[in-house]
Design a protein around this motif. Structure first.
Motif, PDB file in Angstrom:
ATOM      1  N   ALA A  12       0.838  -1.202   0.000  1.00  0.00           N
ATOM      2  CA  ALA A  12       0.000   0.000   0.000  1.00  0.00           C
ATOM      3  C   ALA A  12       0.875   1.255   0.000  1.00  0.00           C
ATOM      4  CB  ALA A  12      -0.923  -0.002   1.207  1.00  0.00           C
ATOM      5  N   GLY A  13       1.978   1.227   0.726  1.00  0.00           N
ATOM      6  CA  GLY A  13       2.898   2.364   0.730  1.00  0.00           C
ATOM      7  C   GLY A  13       3.518   2.600  -0.630  1.00  0.00           C
ATOM      8  N   ILE A  14       3.912   1.536  -1.294  1.00  0.00           N
ATOM      9  CA  ILE A  14       4.485   1.662  -2.638  1.00  0.00           C
ATOM     10  C   ILE A  14       3.435   2.205  -3.607  1.00  0.00           C
ATOM     11  CG2 ILE A  14       5.413   0.365  -4.600  1.00  0.00           C
ATOM     12  CD1 ILE A  14       6.769  -1.485  -2.542  1.00  0.00           C
ATOM     13  N   ALA A  15       2.215   1.709  -3.500  1.00  0.00           N
ATOM     14  CA  ALA A  15       1.140   2.194  -4.377  1.00  0.00           C
ATOM     15  C   ALA A  15       0.887   3.680  -4.142  1.00  0.00           C
ATOM     16  CB  ALA A  15      -0.135   1.392  -4.138  1.00  0.00           C
ATOM     17  N   LYS A  16       0.951   4.106  -2.899  1.00  0.00           N
ATOM     18  CA  LYS A  16       0.730   5.516  -2.578  1.00  0.00           C
ATOM     19  C   LYS A  16       1.845   6.384  -3.162  1.00  0.00           C
ATOM     20  CE  LYS A  16      -0.599   6.233   1.576  1.00  0.00           C
ATOM     21  NZ  LYS A  16      -0.633   6.469   3.043  1.00  0.00           N
ATOM     22  N   ILE A  17       3.091   5.941  -3.025  1.00  0.00           N
ATOM     23  CA  ILE A  17       4.224   6.693  -3.572  1.00  0.00           C
ATOM     24  C   ILE A  17       4.125   6.787  -5.089  1.00  0.00           C
ATOM     25  CG2 ILE A  17       6.729   6.628  -3.936  1.00  0.00           C
ATOM     26  CD1 ILE A  17       6.906   5.393  -1.104  1.00  0.00           C
ATOM     27  N   LEU A  18       3.816   5.670  -5.747  1.00  0.00           N
ATOM     28  CA  LEU A  18       3.675   5.680  -7.204  1.00  0.00           C
ATOM     29  C   LEU A  18       2.528   6.578  -7.653  1.00  0.00           C
ATOM     30  CD1 LEU A  18       4.308   1.930  -8.081  1.00  0.00           C
ATOM     31  CD2 LEU A  18       5.808   3.870  -8.504  1.00  0.00           C
ATOM     32  N   PHE A  19       1.444   6.617  -6.875  1.00  0.00           N
ATOM     33  CA  PHE A  19       0.309   7.475  -7.205  1.00  0.00           C
ATOM     34  C   PHE A  19       0.732   8.939  -7.193  1.00  0.00           C
ATOM     35  CE2 PHE A  19      -3.165  10.155  -5.668  1.00  0.00           C
ATOM     36  CZ  PHE A  19      -4.052  10.019  -6.718  1.00  0.00           C
ATOM     37  N   PHE A  20       1.479   9.350  -6.162  1.00  0.00           N
ATOM     38  CA  PHE A  20       1.894  10.745  -6.087  1.00  0.00           C
ATOM     39  C   PHE A  20       2.897  11.097  -7.176  1.00  0.00           C
ATOM     40  CE2 PHE A  20       0.303  10.399  -1.646  1.00  0.00           C
ATOM     41  CZ  PHE A  20      -0.686  11.365  -1.766  1.00  0.00           C
ATOM     42  N   ILE A  21       3.771  10.171  -7.529  1.00  0.00           N
ATOM     43  CA  ILE A  21       4.701  10.411  -8.643  1.00  0.00           C
ATOM     44  C   ILE A  21       3.920  10.569  -9.940  1.00  0.00           C
ATOM     45  CG2 ILE A  21       6.515   9.354 -10.064  1.00  0.00           C
ATOM     46  CD1 ILE A  21       7.614   8.108  -7.485  1.00  0.00           C
ATOM     47  N   PHE A  22       2.919   9.700 -10.159  1.00  0.00           N
ATOM     48  CA  PHE A  22       2.092   9.769 -11.356  1.00  0.00           C
ATOM     49  C   PHE A  22       1.353  11.105 -11.427  1.00  0.00           C
ATOM     50  CE2 PHE A  22      -2.109   8.998 -13.308  1.00  0.00           C
ATOM     51  CZ  PHE A  22      -1.701   8.667 -14.578  1.00  0.00           C
ATOM     52  N   MET A  23       0.799  11.551 -10.299  1.00  0.00           N
ATOM     53  CA  MET A  23       0.069  12.815 -10.289  1.00  0.00           C
ATOM     54  C   MET A  23       1.003  13.999 -10.546  1.00  0.00           C
ATOM     55  SD  MET A  23      -3.062  12.221 -10.097  1.00  0.00           S
ATOM     56  CE  MET A  23      -3.599  13.892  -9.901  1.00  0.00           C
ATOM     57  N   ALA A  24       2.211  13.960  -9.984  1.00  0.00           N
ATOM     58  CA  ALA A  24       3.165  15.047 -10.209  1.00  0.00           C
ATOM     59  C   ALA A  24       3.548  15.127 -11.685  1.00  0.00           C
ATOM     60  CB  ALA A  24       4.403  14.841  -9.341  1.00  0.00           C
ATOM     61  N   LEU A  25       3.830  13.988 -12.299  1.00  0.00           N
ATOM     62  CA  LEU A  25       4.172  13.982 -13.725  1.00  0.00           C
ATOM     63  C   LEU A  25       3.005  14.455 -14.584  1.00  0.00           C
ATOM     64  CD1 LEU A  25       6.185  10.650 -13.968  1.00  0.00           C
ATOM     65  CD2 LEU A  25       7.080  12.981 -14.056  1.00  0.00           C
ATOM     66  N   PHE A  26       1.801  14.093 -14.205  1.00  0.00           N
ATOM     67  CA  PHE A  26       0.611  14.530 -14.932  1.00  0.00           C
ATOM     68  C   PHE A  26       0.453  16.048 -14.856  1.00  0.00           C
ATOM     69  CE2 PHE A  26      -3.954  15.579 -14.792  1.00  0.00           C
ATOM     70  CZ  PHE A  26      -4.300  15.207 -16.075  1.00  0.00           C
ATOM     71  N   LEU A  27       0.632  16.608 -13.659  1.00  0.00           N
ATOM     72  CA  LEU A  27       0.504  18.055 -13.504  1.00  0.00           C
ATOM     73  C   LEU A  27       1.618  18.798 -14.230  1.00  0.00           C
ATOM     74  CD1 LEU A  27      -0.532  18.280  -9.751  1.00  0.00           C
ATOM     75  CD2 LEU A  27      -1.957  18.696 -11.757  1.00  0.00           C
ATOM     76  N   ILE A  28       2.827  18.290 -14.166  1.00  0.00           N
ATOM     77  CA  ILE A  28       3.945  18.927 -14.867  1.00  0.00           C
ATOM     78  C   ILE A  28       3.714  18.922 -16.368  1.00  0.00           C
ATOM     79  CG2 ILE A  28       6.395  18.672 -15.448  1.00  0.00           C
ATOM     80  CD1 ILE A  28       6.784  17.715 -12.532  1.00  0.00           C
ATOM     81  N   SER A  29       3.231  17.806 -16.909  1.00  0.00           N
ATOM     82  CA  SER A  29       2.975  17.758 -18.352  1.00  0.00           C
ATOM     83  C   SER A  29       1.823  18.675 -18.742  1.00  0.00           C
ATOM     84  CB  SER A  29       2.687  16.327 -18.795  1.00  0.00           C
ATOM     85  OG  SER A  29       1.472  15.875 -18.262  1.00  0.00           O
ATOM     86  N   GLY A  30       0.816  18.802 -17.880  1.00  0.00           N
ATOM     87  CA  GLY A  30      -0.291  19.715 -18.160  1.00  0.00           C
ATOM     88  C   GLY A  30       0.150  21.164 -18.151  1.00  0.00           C
ATOM     89  N   ILE A  31       0.976  21.541 -17.179  1.00  0.00           N
ATOM     90  CA  ILE A  31       1.492  22.903 -17.112  1.00  0.00           C
ATOM     91  C   ILE A  31       2.385  23.187 -18.311  1.00  0.00           C
ATOM     92  CG2 ILE A  31       3.032  24.426 -15.808  1.00  0.00           C
ATOM     93  CD1 ILE A  31       1.903  23.073 -13.260  1.00  0.00           C
ATOM     94  N   PHE A  32       3.227  22.228 -18.673  1.00  0.00           N
ATOM     95  CA  PHE A  32       4.096  22.409 -19.835  1.00  0.00           C
ATOM     96  C   PHE A  32       3.276  22.619 -21.100  1.00  0.00           C
ATOM     97  CE2 PHE A  32       6.640  20.658 -23.350  1.00  0.00           C
ATOM     98  CZ  PHE A  32       7.728  21.511 -23.282  1.00  0.00           C
ATOM     99  N   ARG A  33       2.197  21.845 -21.227  1.00  0.00           N
ATOM    100  CA  ARG A  33       1.358  21.980 -22.419  1.00  0.00           C
ATOM    101  C   ARG A  33       0.682  23.348 -22.448  1.00  0.00           C
ATOM    102  NH1 ARG A  33      -2.097  17.093 -23.645  1.00  0.00           N
ATOM    103  NH2 ARG A  33      -0.064  16.414 -24.286  1.00  0.00           N
ATOM    104  N   LEU A  34       0.254  23.855 -21.295  1.00  0.00           N
ATOM    105  CA  LEU A  34      -0.368  25.183 -21.254  1.00  0.00           C
ATOM    106  C   LEU A  34       0.629  26.271 -21.591  1.00  0.00           C
ATOM    107  CD1 LEU A  34      -2.633  24.989 -18.085  1.00  0.00           C
ATOM    108  CD2 LEU A  34      -3.374  25.201 -20.455  1.00  0.00           C
TER     109      LEU A  34
END
Length: 58
Positions: free
Chosen positions: A28-50
């Motif tokens: 569960a801890g690994i899944a939580k860490i991967l989730f936050f990494i995924f969300m950070a990359l998603f937000l960074i790519s969205g900001i870059f696209r904007l």
């Protein structure tokens, strides 16, 4: 990366149901860490696209 999150989440649920608390907590801890990494990359790519104004090319 989303597939890894789901995999570790399923492992955590199954381990928890079977009584393996340590394994369930770790998965569960690994899944939580991967989730936050995924969300950070998603937000960074969205900001870059904007900022660049580029649309995805098909």
């Amino acid at each position: 990366m989303l597939g890894w999150i789901v995999t570790f989440l399923v492992v955590a649920i199954i381990a928890g149901l079977l009584g393996f608390g340590g394994i369930a907590g770790t998965a569960a801890g690994i899944a939580k860490i991967l989730f936050f990494i995924f969300m950070a990359l998603f937000l960074i790519s969205g900001i870059f696209r904007l900022l660049t104004g580029k649309t995805p090319s098909v």
